[in-house]
Design a protein around this motif. Structure first.
Motif, PDB file in Angstrom:
ATOM      1  N   MET A 414       1.015  -1.154  -0.166  1.00 19.98           N
ATOM      2  CA  MET A 414      -0.042  -0.079   0.180  1.00 19.98           C
ATOM      3  C   MET A 414       0.826   1.039  -0.159  1.00 19.98           C
ATOM      4  N   SER A 415       0.678   1.634  -1.059  1.00 13.97           N
ATOM      5  CA  SER A 415       0.624   3.811  -1.371  1.00 13.97           C
ATOM      6  C   SER A 415      -0.461   4.994  -0.064  1.00 13.97           C
ATOM      7  N   ILE A 416      -0.227   4.873   0.708  1.00 15.43           N
ATOM      8  CA  ILE A 416      -0.722   6.310   1.714  1.00 15.43           C
ATOM      9  C   ILE A 416      -1.129   6.731   0.625  1.00 15.43           C
ATOM     10  N   SER A 417       0.118   7.260   0.392  1.00 14.99           N
ATOM     11  CA  SER A 417      -0.171   8.948  -0.001  1.00 14.99           C
ATOM     12  C   SER A 417      -0.794   9.324  -1.523  1.00 14.99           C
ATOM     13  N   SER A 418      -0.067   7.777  -2.083  1.00 13.44           N
ATOM     14  CA  SER A 418      -1.364   7.923  -3.332  1.00 13.44           C
ATOM     15  C   SER A 418      -2.100   7.385  -3.428  1.00 13.44           C
ATOM     16  N   ILE A 419      -2.971   6.846  -2.721  1.00 13.19           N
ATOM     17  CA  ILE A 419      -4.478   5.939  -2.388  1.00 13.19           C
ATOM     18  C   ILE A 419      -5.142   7.260  -2.052  1.00 13.19           C
ATOM     19  N   LEU A 420      -4.430   8.217  -0.887  1.00 10.78           N
ATOM     20  CA  LEU A 420      -5.166   9.329  -0.710  1.00 10.78           C
ATOM     21  C   LEU A 420      -5.506  10.619  -1.767  1.00 10.78           C
ATOM     22  N   SER A 421      -4.462  10.665  -2.979  1.00 10.16           N
ATOM     23  CA  SER A 421      -4.578  11.274  -3.017  1.00 10.16           C
ATOM     24  C   SER A 421      -5.864  11.576  -3.887  1.00 10.16           C
TER      25      SER A 421
END
Length: 424
Positions: A414-421
């Motif tokens: 999981m890439s938190i920043s890419s998911i949230l953006s």
């Protein structure tokens, strides 16, 4: 699980079905093996009329089929004197009471199955019977009760014998075939059928006399004819009395080596046949074993499908709830905590599936046994040993864990920043 009820239901239902099939097949297989071994009662050989050896064994040892015919009692008596034979128990049957077989035999038959009297006395004279535990329990019969038997092995109210049978004893439960039998002596069987033959002869004589009275011109000739018939019938009756028959002979040998020569001698030199119960029942089990294996493979296939369903359900949950999981990470949740959420969901599905599968199994077996109970057969299920129960449970858990491991891969990457953006 609540938001996706269809996926949850399918996952639980398919897994429960595979669990019920795996445990059910194993339980039926174990019960079948146990009943066959338990009911052999040490019988080495069965001698009866020519026909199918498997039918002879199943009818004489398990009492689940029709007999192949009758054999002369005097021939059986000669066989009993053979020095190789330790015990030879004659049995004769062909009647029933409410579907339960009435077996004429000797006192050795009860000992053969390890049974003993729970109450009452053994059979001491004709027309007395001792009841198997299951018969007494299901028909609510007790010491001193009387009943009329029916001809044949199927319950009927058309061909009922006139001789009353009296209950003098009830046997202890043995979980063997004797529990569903009504035991009497050979003389009772012969006496009932001799009376029937005699009644038929009397009816024939009365019919002949009525015909003679109507025929006025040939009265003298008719009388002589009737007297001749009476003489022939009397001789026939005496001959019938002398030619007593039994259904089969259950034999136990002194030495196992007798199995090599004795059956061949019977089959070759007499009009009877000898069948080996262990061999014939092993053959029967091999035939049924194909069915057990087929159902087992179907259960394994369903189990694999259920594993895929659980994986798809968990994987979809992870992908669809990626934003929620990413938010949890930003609030300080670790990967381990997220993995626990997925694991708990998978284990809950498995837990529900085991409960549902267990109840499906119990209900299905109860229904099957109720259907079979209508045929007056004995149905005693054996509980599965722990080691046999452990195998399917371990297999289900292994497939579930594998499904969980595959489903949590997106969490690990999981890439938190890419998911949230992307969500914004």
């Amino acid at each position: 699980m609540k938001i996706k009820p269809l996926y949850t239901f399918l996952s639980i239902f398919i897994l429960a079905l595979s669990i019920a099939l795996l445990l059910g097949v194993q339980q039926l297989k174990n019960s079948f093996e146990h009943q066959i071994k338990n009911n052999l009662a040490g019988v080495d050989l069965v001698i009866g009329a020519k026909g199918s050896p498997l039918q002879l064994v199943v009818s004489s040892v398990l009492h689940l089929d029709n007999p192949t015919g009758n054999i002369p009692y005097d021939e059986a008596q000669k066989i009993r004197k053979n020095p190789m034979i330790k015990k030879a128990v004659p049995i004769s049957y062909g009647d029933n009471y409410k579907g339960y077989r009435i077996v004429g035999t000797t006192s050795e038959f009860i000992a053969l199955y390890g049974a003993s009297l729970q109450k009452g006395n053994p059979v001491q004279k004709p027309m007395e019977v001792v009841l198997g535990y299951l018969v007494a329990e299901r028909l609510y019969l007790n010491i001193g009760d009387t009943f009329l038997s029916s001809h044949g092995l199927i319950e009927n109210e058309i061909d009922v014998h006139s001789d009353e049978l009296t209950v003098v004893g009830i046997l202890t439960p043995t979980q063997r075939v004797i529990d569903r039998l009504i035991i009497t002596n050979l003389e009772s069987i012969w006496q009932v059928h001799d009376h029937d033959d005699h009644d038929e002869e009397e009816e024939a004589e009365e019919h002949a006399e009525d015909h003679d009275h109507d025929d006025h011109d040939g009265e003298e000739e008719a009388k002589e004819h009737v007297q001749g018939d009476d003489h022939d019938n009397h001789n026939s009756h005496d001959q019938h009395q002398e030619e007593k028959e039994i259904t089969s002979l259950l034999i136990l040998f002194r030495n196992p080596s007798a199995l090599l020569t004795f059956p061949r001698n019977i089959n070759k030199n007499t009009n009877m046949q000898a069948a080996l119960p262990k061999y014939e029942l092993d053959r029967l089990y091999q035939f049924l074993g194909v069915g057990f294996k087929t159902v087992s493979w179907i259960a394994y296939l369903i189990l694999i499908i259920s594993g895929l369903t659980i994986f798809i359900s968990l994987y979809k949950m992870v992908k669809e709830r990626a934003f929620d999981l990413a938010l949890l990470r930003t609030y300080g949740a670790s990967n381990v905590q997220l993995i626990k959420i997925i694991t708990y969901e998978g284990l809950l599905i498995v837990g529900f599936a085991f409960v549902v599968g267990f109840f499906v199994l119990k209900i299905a077996l109860h229904y099957i046994l109720n259907v079979l109970d209508g045929t007056k057969q004995q149905n005693i299920l054996q509980n599965l040993p722990f080691e046999q129960l452990l195998y399917p449970v371990s297999l289900v858990l292994l497939i579930t864990i594998l499904s969980i491991l595959l489903a949590i891969r997106p969490i690990m990457k999981m890439s938190i920043s890419s998911i949230l953006s992307r969500e914004k």
